[in-house]
Design an enzyme around this catalytic site. Structure first.
Site, PDB file in Angstrom:
ATOM      1  N   GLY A   1       1.392   4.814   7.021  1.00  0.00           N
ATOM      2  CA  GLY A   1       0.218   5.288   7.741  1.00  0.00           C
ATOM      3  C   GLY A   1      -0.582   6.390   7.089  1.00  0.00           C
TER       4      GLY A   1
ATOM      5  N   THR B   1      -2.015   0.418   3.804  1.00  0.00           N
ATOM      6  CA  THR B   1      -3.032  -0.126   4.701  1.00  0.00           C
ATOM      7  C   THR B   1      -4.374   0.595   4.567  1.00  0.00           C
ATOM      8  OG1 THR B   1      -1.240  -0.753   6.178  1.00  0.00           O
ATOM      9  CG2 THR B   1      -3.437  -0.684   7.140  1.00  0.00           C
TER      10      THR B   1
ATOM     11  N   SER C   1       3.481  -1.161  -2.398  1.00  0.00           N
ATOM     12  CA  SER C   1       3.711  -2.576  -2.716  1.00  0.00           C
ATOM     13  C   SER C   1       3.084  -3.511  -1.681  1.00  0.00           C
ATOM     14  CB  SER C   1       5.217  -2.836  -2.782  1.00  0.00           C
ATOM     15  OG  SER C   1       5.465  -4.187  -3.064  1.00  0.00           O
TER      16      SER C   1
ATOM     17  N   CYS D   1      12.191  -5.752   3.594  1.00  0.00           N
ATOM     18  CA  CYS D   1      11.102  -6.629   4.034  1.00  0.00           C
ATOM     19  C   CYS D   1      11.492  -7.322   5.338  1.00  0.00           C
ATOM     20  CB  CYS D   1      10.780  -7.679   2.974  1.00  0.00           C
ATOM     21  SG  CYS D   1       9.432  -8.738   3.547  1.00  0.00           S
TER      22      CYS D   1
HETATM   23  C1  LIG Z   1      -0.013  -6.890   3.670  1.00  0.00           C
HETATM   24  C2  LIG Z   1       1.197  -6.072   3.317  1.00  0.00           C
HETATM   25  C3  LIG Z   1       2.101  -6.549   2.368  1.00  0.00           C
HETATM   26  C4  LIG Z   1       3.228  -5.810   2.023  1.00  0.00           C
HETATM   27  N1  LIG Z   1       4.101  -6.261   1.073  1.00  0.00           N
HETATM   28  C5  LIG Z   1       5.169  -5.520   0.708  1.00  0.00           C
HETATM   29  C6  LIG Z   1       6.038  -5.941  -0.349  1.00  0.00           C
HETATM   30  O1  LIG Z   1       5.835  -6.988  -0.975  1.00  0.00           O
HETATM   31  N2  LIG Z   1       7.107  -5.155  -0.651  1.00  0.00           N
HETATM   32  C7  LIG Z   1       7.363  -3.973   0.021  1.00  0.00           C
HETATM   33  O2  LIG Z   1       8.340  -3.291  -0.294  1.00  0.00           O
HETATM   34  N3  LIG Z   1       6.522  -3.520   0.969  1.00  0.00           N
HETATM   35  C8  LIG Z   1       5.456  -4.267   1.336  1.00  0.00           C
HETATM   36  N4  LIG Z   1       4.598  -3.802   2.309  1.00  0.00           N
HETATM   37  C9  LIG Z   1       4.852  -2.483   2.937  1.00  0.00           C
HETATM   38  C10 LIG Z   1       3.986  -1.394   2.277  1.00  0.00           C
HETATM   39  O3  LIG Z   1       4.302  -1.244   0.917  1.00  0.00           O
HETATM   40  C11 LIG Z   1       4.165  -0.032   2.998  1.00  0.00           C
HETATM   41  O4  LIG Z   1       5.494   0.428   2.803  1.00  0.00           O
HETATM   42  C12 LIG Z   1       3.876  -0.133   4.482  1.00  0.00           C
HETATM   43  O5  LIG Z   1       2.742  -0.923   4.716  1.00  0.00           O
HETATM   44  C13 LIG Z   1       3.663   1.238   5.142  1.00  0.00           C
HETATM   45  O6  LIG Z   1       2.635   1.964   4.528  1.00  0.00           O
HETATM   46  P1  LIG Z   1       1.086   1.947   5.033  1.00  0.00           P
HETATM   47  O7  LIG Z   1       1.104   2.246   6.500  1.00  0.00           O
HETATM   48  O8  LIG Z   1       0.442   3.010   4.192  1.00  0.00           O
HETATM   49  O9  LIG Z   1       0.561   0.582   4.746  1.00  0.00           O
HETATM   50  C14 LIG Z   1       3.459  -4.543   2.671  1.00  0.00           C
HETATM   51  C15 LIG Z   1       2.554  -4.071   3.612  1.00  0.00           C
HETATM   52  C16 LIG Z   1       1.420  -4.807   3.949  1.00  0.00           C
HETATM   53  C17 LIG Z   1       0.454  -4.248   4.963  1.00  0.00           C
END
Ligand SMILES: Cc1cc2nc3c(=O)[nH]c(=O)nc-3n(C[C@H](O)[C@H](O)[C@H](O)COP(=O)(O)O)c2cc1C
Length: 310
Positions: A248, A270, A25, A134
């Site tokens: 990550g 990301t 998300s 969040c």
């Molecule tokens: C720019 C951005 C916006 C995000 N918006 C949301 C969101 O609206 N709702 C949510 O549950 N997580 C949100 N997240 C969290 C991501 O869904 C994810 O759980 C988190 O980034 C860790 O995973 P990653 O390291 O693969 O990015 C957001 C993350 C980023 C970087």
């Protein structure tokens, strides 16, 4: 090679994904933005940007800062609101094969309930992800994810309102994530997502002020993978429901680590910013690993890394 995975075995609709790699998300818009960039129909699933009852403009800029091994964001849930979502986005999803899950956020239990009620039974939506984690908004969201009783209350209230599979996305910004996970599982969640971003900040030393407009933000990307992985591993010993690992992941090896720690699927966020094809690469790599190592399906690998210390 069958790499499909069932994320809501107790739910009447179930949540069967063709593969275990899901767009996280907030990092994949409403899916529609990426439809021209990658073959989204090959994904395991898509979780849409966190949606609220009314549209939100989000936090002041700057809202994204790169860190040595990650990304700090303080978007603050900028979104189009649930009515526009249903009018503009859901009809497109209804034509897609790839399951779309809607991430919902409220400031009160009642708001979560209203959102769940509005989305229930709408064609094109395969599940709801309840965002109680969040870190970038003042009211609601993470408050619910840091208190076991409140987390359970939101979960059971949402479950009463919808027949759709319900994933609850937990916050890592707690002392004991297992306690929250147990409370949410007991309250009837179909699946857990572990985890959202870790609260952090950066300071612009030239300007002598916080680098993010909102002062603090949520850290994502490679920096948090070992932290999220250990949380998945810990919670997998504590609950019976499926877990989605998030934090990550950027390679097939990362995804396999989450799966061996006990996750049934992974969300990738990301990594998509640096390589829009990352998720497709991960799917291919997981398949290749299973074939090479003689696994007939994903099931045999889930939680295989529940090692003893001896
Ligand atoms: C720019 C951005 C916006 C995000 N918006 C949301 C969101 O609206 N709702 C949510 O549950 N997580 C949100 N997240 C969290 C991501 O869904 C994810 O759980 C988190 O980034 C860790 O995973 P990653 O390291 O693969 O990015 C957001 C993350 C980023 C970087």
């Amino acid at each position: 090679m069958d790499i499909s995975v069932q994320l809501a075995p107790q739910n009447k609709h179930g949540l069967l994904l063709p593969n275990p790699v899901i767009a996280a998300s907030g990092t994949f818009g409403y899916g529609t933005e990426y439809a021209e960039v990658i073959d989204i129909q090959r994904l395991g699933g898509i979780v849409s940007k966190g949606i609220t009852l009314n549209p939100r403009r989000g936090n002041p800029q700057p809202r994204l800062i790169e860190t040595p091994a990650g990304l700090l964001n303080s978007i603050g849930l900028e979104n189009i609101g649930v009515e526009a979502l249903i009018r503009e986005k859901v009809p497109v999803w209804a034509t897609w094969q790839v399951p779309v899950i809607v991430n919902i956020v409220g400031e009160t239990v009642e708001e979560y309930v209203q959102l769940a009620g509005i989305l229930d039974g709408v064609e094109g939506i395969s599940g709801i992800e309840v965002n109680i984690s969040c870190p970038n908004v003042e009211a609601g969201a993470m408050e619910f994810g840091t208190d076991p009783e409140m987390a359970a209350q939101v979960t059971s209230a949402v479950k009463k309102e919808t027949g759709l599979p319900v994933i609850v996305k937990l916050s890592p910004n707690v002392t004991d994530i297992s306690e929250i996970a147990r409370a949410v599982a007991t309250a009837g969640a179909d699946c857990l997502c572990i985890t959202n971003t870790f609260r952090g900040m950066a300071i612009d030393v030239a300007q002598r002020k916080p680098a993010l407009g909102n002062i603090s933000g949520g850290l994502s990307g490679p920096a948090i993978k070992p932290l999220a992985l250990y949380m998945v591993y810990t919670v997998a010993h504590e609950v019976e429901i499926p877990i989605i690992g998030s934090g990550g992941g950027s390679s097939a090896s990362d995804a396999l680590e989450f799966i061996m720690a006990g996750a049934s699927a992974v969300q990738v966020g990301t990594a998509t910013f640096t390589d829009p094809q990352a998720m497709l690469r991960i799917i291919g790599g997981v398949k290749e690993y299973l074939g090479r190592e003689g696994f007939k399906n994903l099931g045999g690998l889930i939680g295989i890394g529940h090692f003893d210390k001896s």
